[in-house]
Design a protein around this motif. Structure first.
Motif, short mmCIF file in Angstrom:
data_model
loop_
_atom_site.label_atom_id
_atom_site.label_comp_id
_atom_site.label_asym_id
_atom_site.label_seq_id
_atom_site.Cartn_x
_atom_site.Cartn_y
_atom_site.Cartn_z
N SER A 70 0.73 -1.21 -0.18
CA SER A 70 -0.08 0.04 0.00
C SER A 70 0.85 1.21 -0.09
O SER A 70 0.37 2.22 -0.19
N HIS A 71 2.07 1.31 0.44
CA HIS A 71 2.96 2.37 0.44
C HIS A 71 3.07 2.87 -0.95
O HIS A 71 3.27 4.04 -1.22
N GLU A 72 3.24 1.90 -1.83
CA GLU A 72 3.47 2.22 -3.33
C GLU A 72 2.24 2.68 -3.94
O GLU A 72 2.22 3.68 -4.87
N LEU A 73 0.79 2.35 -3.42
CA LEU A 73 -0.18 2.89 -3.78
C LEU A 73 -0.20 4.49 -3.35
O LEU A 73 -0.66 5.36 -4.06
N ILE A 74 0.01 4.61 -2.19
CA ILE A 74 0.21 6.34 -1.87
C ILE A 74 1.10 6.98 -2.78
O ILE A 74 0.87 8.07 -3.06
N ALA A 75 2.37 6.21 -2.89
CA ALA A 75 3.29 6.83 -3.82
C ALA A 75 2.67 7.21 -5.08
O ALA A 75 3.26 8.50 -5.66
N LEU A 76 1.86 6.49 -5.91
CA LEU A 76 1.39 6.89 -7.06
C LEU A 76 0.74 8.06 -7.03
O LEU A 76 0.30 8.75 -7.94
N CYS A 77 0.25 8.65 -5.76
CA CYS A 77 -0.69 9.76 -5.74
C CYS A 77 0.21 10.93 -5.79
O CYS A 77 -0.15 12.29 -6.00
N ALA A 78 1.66 10.80 -5.36
CA ALA A 78 2.76 11.97 -5.42
C ALA A 78 2.87 12.55 -6.69
O ALA A 78 2.46 12.11 -7.86
N PRO A 79 3.22 13.86 -6.65
CA PRO A 79 3.23 14.86 -5.62
C PRO A 79 2.04 15.67 -5.33
O PRO A 79 1.96 16.57 -4.67
N ARG A 80 0.65 15.12 -5.60
CA ARG A 80 -0.60 15.54 -5.55
C ARG A 80 -0.97 15.58 -3.81
O ARG A 80 -0.29 14.79 -3.34
N LEU A 81 -1.96 16.56 -3.41
CA LEU A 81 -2.15 16.36 -2.15
C LEU A 81 -2.80 15.31 -1.66
O LEU A 81 -3.90 14.81 -2.13
N THR A 82 -2.36 14.64 -0.38
CA THR A 82 -2.72 13.33 -0.22
C THR A 82 -2.74 13.36 1.47
O THR A 82 -1.84 13.32 2.23
N PHE A 83 -4.08 13.39 1.91
CA PHE A 83 -4.57 13.50 3.52
C PHE A 83 -4.88 12.04 4.00
O PHE A 83 -5.97 11.85 3.63
N ILE A 84 -4.23 11.50 4.82
CA ILE A 84 -4.56 10.30 5.27
C ILE A 84 -5.07 10.45 6.76
O ILE A 84 -4.35 11.14 7.63
N SER A 85 -6.47 10.07 6.99
CA SER A 85 -7.24 10.28 8.11
C SER A 85 -7.70 8.97 8.78
O SER A 85 -8.01 7.99 7.92
N TYR A 86 -7.33 8.91 10.17
CA TYR A 86 -7.96 7.82 10.93
C TYR A 86 -8.66 8.43 12.19
O TYR A 86 -8.34 9.54 12.63
N GLY A 87 -9.39 7.64 12.74
CA GLY A 87 -9.93 7.89 14.25
C GLY A 87 -9.28 7.10 15.25
O GLY A 87 -8.24 6.53 14.90
N VAL A 88 -9.92 6.73 16.26
CA VAL A 88 -9.31 5.85 17.36
C VAL A 88 -10.25 4.96 17.70
O VAL A 88 -11.63 4.99 17.57
N PRO A 89 -9.65 3.70 18.03
CA PRO A 89 -10.52 2.57 18.27
C PRO A 89 -11.58 2.73 19.54
O PRO A 89 -12.60 2.13 19.30
N ALA A 90 -11.18 3.48 20.43
CA ALA A 90 -11.87 3.72 21.59
C ALA A 90 -13.30 4.39 21.03
O ALA A 90 -14.30 4.15 21.86
N MET A 91 -13.33 5.00 19.91
CA MET A 91 -14.65 5.66 19.45
C MET A 91 -15.13 5.04 18.31
O MET A 91 -16.20 5.46 17.84
N GLY A 92 -14.59 3.74 18.13
CA GLY A 92 -15.43 3.10 17.03
C GLY A 92 -14.57 2.82 15.82
O GLY A 92 -14.96 2.20 14.90
#
Length: 518
Positions: free
Chosen positions: A412-434
């Motif tokens: 998957s790091h290479e999938l993210i790399a295919l997005c370069a150099p465009r703006l790529t924001f990776i978002s996650y939450g926390v397990p305690a909240m679901g």
């Protein structure tokens, strides 16, 4: 009289026959020789692909229930059985990639080929055209901001196989008072106008009178009921969503309201209108249409790639709309649609940015990680998201032996790399909240770290941390890495990216050199 009618019937029949034989040859064949779509259950389709690949048995995926005997691993000491990832900047011949030119002409095509062949599938060569139709244009409000909202449908040309129809559903909303073209975020999800304009009271009275008259005409006994309840109206106008009512719950406004308030537009595109989210639907939808109702071959695309194709067709329309700054259109999704958003950004260079929410296995999470959701979760479960060939990597017994996630040529790091150099924001939450541990937030962060050398090679900024993914540790919750074109932020909410939207907007506005709406 009889002879005249017979003559007319004969001439009409000859005319119809002549019209048929004058049709283009391909059309006649499509109408007469194409078999009906194959109807499989998901299990039957899954077995069909196993048979094509020579797979006799798959390893079972782990359970998300931590009390189950086969529960997923959540012990970091056992999480990295294949600790070394394919080097994103090393060619298959072992040569190091040292220039942007080498990336674009040599390394990136290698990675794309591996992903298309083994993971997500190839786009067919005979993809049909899509013609967009504006069904409704309405002046509405999102929050207190006036907007122009459109309901659109993208009619996919099915002349080669009329047995299957595909109509892509999309909603487009832009600020009504914008001084020029606006940036836009396309989001995977259900479509629909935000706040359809309702008729004024005097028109509602006319509509209700007409409805009552029709009902009484259908059933005369209703006249007595309407007489006894003269104030009753069959139809009522909806209360405007921007009016005053109960106070809002604590927290940020909805994502759509934040986008409009910042001066952005948004589009909603419905994945289900492109391709069903199940294995039984693979002989229908756009995949089925192109395959003329027949089952997939091992390198054919899966649902993730099909959804991303549909998003690209939505972008085709946006490029024709003067209200949209088509050079600054982003793609967004959460969970399975987060996977689709990342695939879209990786393969469609016209998208300028992406907000990738809680995507897990098949998205940002490393396939090689043994933590939570696994490759086997997809090879046996949501196999239809991927190319058929992906099933090989969950195989315990097959004509080719067995394969495991460490045999994948890419991760998957290479999938993210295919997005370069465009703006790529990776978002996650926390397990305690679901935002479950199943998603492997740590493994997703490691993948993001491992992708950043490509961003830096191409003149963009990464996360601002070491490139050593082996030792990478997530920053504290609510402490984002937002200084570069590659960004990471884990919020303190659940399985959503909504708490990160305001940070995404601040980050994107800064990097595209835009001043937010006041």
């Amino acid at each position: 009289m009889f002879e005249s009618q017979s003559f007319r019937r004969l001439t009409h029949g000859l005319a119809a026959a002549s019209a048929f034989f004058l049709l283009p040859f391909g059309y006649a064949v499509a109408q007469t020789s194409a078999p009906p779509p194959v109807t499989f259950t998901a299990d039957q389709d899954h077995q069909n692909m196993m048979d094509q690949l020579g797979i006799k048995a798959l390893r079972p995926g782990p359970s998300g229930d931590e009390k189950a005997p086969n529960h997923a691993n959540y012990d970091e000491s056992h999480a990295n059985p294949y600790p070394n990832l394919p080097d994103v900047l090393t060619l298959k011949n072992g040569q190091k990639v040292t220039t942007p030119e080498m990336w674009w002409k040599q390394r990136r095509p290698e990675i794309v080929e591996d992903f298309e062949r083994e993971v997500y599938g190839r786009l067919p060569k005979n993809l049909p055209k899509v013609t967009w139709e504006v069904k409704v244009t309405d002046r509405e409000f999102v929050g207190f901001t006036p907007v122009i909202a459109k309901e659109l449908v993208g009619h996919v040309d099915n002349s080669a196989y009329p047995a299957i129809s595909v109509d892509i559903a999309m909603t487009l909303v832009v600020p009504a008072n914008a001084q020029g073209p606006v940036p836009l975020l396309m989001m995977f999800g259900r479509t629909g106008l935000p706040n359809p304009t309702q008729p004024p009271p005097e028109d509602m009275e006319k509509i209700n009178a007409a409805v009552k008259a029709l009902l009484v005409d259908k059933d005369p006994s209703l006249a007595a009921i309407f007489h006894d309840y003269p104030g009753y109206s069959p139809l009522n106008a909806l209360a405007p969503a921007f009016g005053f009512g109960a106070p809002r719950p604590a927290g940020d406004p909805p994502t759509t309201q934040q986008l409009i308030a910042d001066g952005w537009g948004y589009a909603l595109i419905n994945p289900a209108s492109i391709q069903a989210d199940n294995g039984a639907g693979l002989t229908r939808g756009i995949i089925g249409l192109v395959n003329k109702g027949q089952p997939r071959k091992p390198e054919d695309w899966g649902a993730l790639r099909a959804w991303s194709w549909g998003a690209a067709r939505g972008l085709d329309y946006l490029e024709t709309d003067p209200a949209i700054d088509s050079k600054h259109v982003g793609i967004e999704g959460v969970s399975r649609y987060g996977k689709a958003a990342l695939v879209t950004l990786a393969f469609e260079p016209r998208f300028a940015m992406g907000l990738i929410g809680s995507s897990g296995e098949g998205g940002v999470k490393l396939n090689r990680r043994n933590f939570g959701e696994a490759v086997e979760s997809l090879t046996g479960g949501e196999y239809y998201w991927m190319a058929g060939n992906f099933m090989k990597y969950g195989t315990s017994e097959a004509t080719f032996g067995s394969k495991n996630p460490g045999d994948l040529p890419v991760d998957s790091h290479e999938l993210i790399a295919l997005c370069a150099p465009r703006l790529t924001f990776i978002s996650y939450g926390v397990p305690a909240m679901g935002d479950a541990k199943w998603l492997d937030q740590q493994g997703s962060y490691m993948a993001t770290v491992a992708a950043q050398p490509v961003f830096k090679l191409l003149g963009a900024h990464g996360l601002g941390v070491s490139d050593d993914y082996h030792t990478a540790t997530m920053p504290p919750v609510n402490s984002g890495l937002l200084d570069g074109e590659l960004a990471w932020r884990q919020h303190d909410g659940g399985h959503t990216d909504a708490p990160n939207v305001k940070y995404f907007l601040q980050w994107a506005d800064k990097l595209i050199g835009r001043t937010p709406a006041s």
